[in-house]
Design an enzyme around this catalytic site. Sequence first.
Site, PDB file in Angstrom:
ATOM      1  CB  CYS A  74      -0.976  -0.003   1.177  1.00  0.00           C
ATOM      2  SG  CYS A  74      -0.238  -0.423   2.765  1.00  0.00           S
ATOM      3  CE1 TYR A  75       1.091   5.383   3.024  1.00  0.00           C
ATOM      4  CE2 TYR A  75       0.461   3.254   3.955  1.00  0.00           C
ATOM      5  CZ  TYR A  75       0.266   4.620   3.836  1.00  0.00           C
ATOM      6  OH  TYR A  75      -0.755   5.224   4.534  1.00  0.00           O
TER       7      TYR A  75
END
Length: 403
Positions: free
Chosen positions: A140-141
């Site tokens: 997600c990052y």
Amino acid sequence: MAKTIEEINEKIKKGKAVVLTAEEIIEYAADKGAKKAAQEVDVVTTGTFGPMCSSGAYFNVGHTKPRIKLGGGKIYLNDVPVYAGLAAVDFFLGATAMPDDDPRNKIFPGKFSYGGAYVMEELVAGKDVRLTATAYGTDCYPRKSLETYISLKDMNEAVLFNIRNGYQNYNVAVNLSDRVIYTYMGVLQPNLGNANYCSAGQLSPLMNDPLYKTIGAGTRIFLGGGVGYVVGHGTQHNPNVPRTDKGVPKMAAGTLAVTGDLKMMNPKWLRGTSFTGYGVTLTVGIGVPIPILDEEILRYTMVRDEEIWAQVVDYSEAYPQCIPGNLGEVNYKQLKSGKITVRGKEVPTSGLSSYLRAREIARTLKEWIETGKFILTRPVESIPSVDSGIVFKPLRERPIKKK
């Protein structure tokens, strides 16, 4: 007749509040008498401007595209390391942090020409600083590196958060050895060559409220040229020390934790400062209003420099080795005269805290209140006082056995 903070605020809003600085109240009360002065005066303003190492700021810089998780990575502002143990784009900068390649004291005495405090000063001055970071990447990052210029106006939040400021009294530092020593109290010349102190004395906030009757969590203050708040007592808060009959501590006692919006501050009142051979610190301007609720509080604000005593301590051996005791006591009138006597020798003195700047802070806060720009707040919780049972403890070392 006792007053309330709410009543004082109504007078402030109407432009009718009587406000004096902690210098002005001394002669005013001496002329009018404490009882009448307490009836007439609504607020006494205080000020201090000195080095305060336990200072820092936290920031939220917003998300990049694609997103990067700075938390758990490595972050630098102008090559100064920042604490990254928070969420994705939050981090904390300490005043005493220094670039990894600073030689420290490898070349003695070290210059310590740059660090976290200077980054804060530059940000408050509106300058761009260089943000560099590396991350480990997640689903997600996904982004793993970042390099960009950033300023306060780019950030979502930039908050000064100082865990120990506004020390209530402090040591007078001297050097009994035969060599120059470099300390957080400045350069100390050998054989009692000089004496350094660090307090505004009769203008200092906690000297004017020695038992913490009015200052507490939620108190609105002047901080770094803007408006801030007392969070509560600071680290190393030590109220149970010897005091005079008027409650004034004779050694380091109370401390404050404070916070405020960095975007509203002024670099005149937040200055990066270097101590040769010691390190980097932040010089902070703080002003606290004392509401005159009754005669008792008024009498506390009448304190004079000659009524405030400090311990003379040897920083060549006694302080670093935690040897108790002192070389005598001196008052702030003596310290500000430019010389004191220690062991029969006349010793020149110098203050690390600027009295002129402290006076300017007290006057500025007075003007803010008189013009209705600043109203008082009632603390939501008191600062622990002499009846709290708090005792400052040294570290109890428990050796770790190697397996």
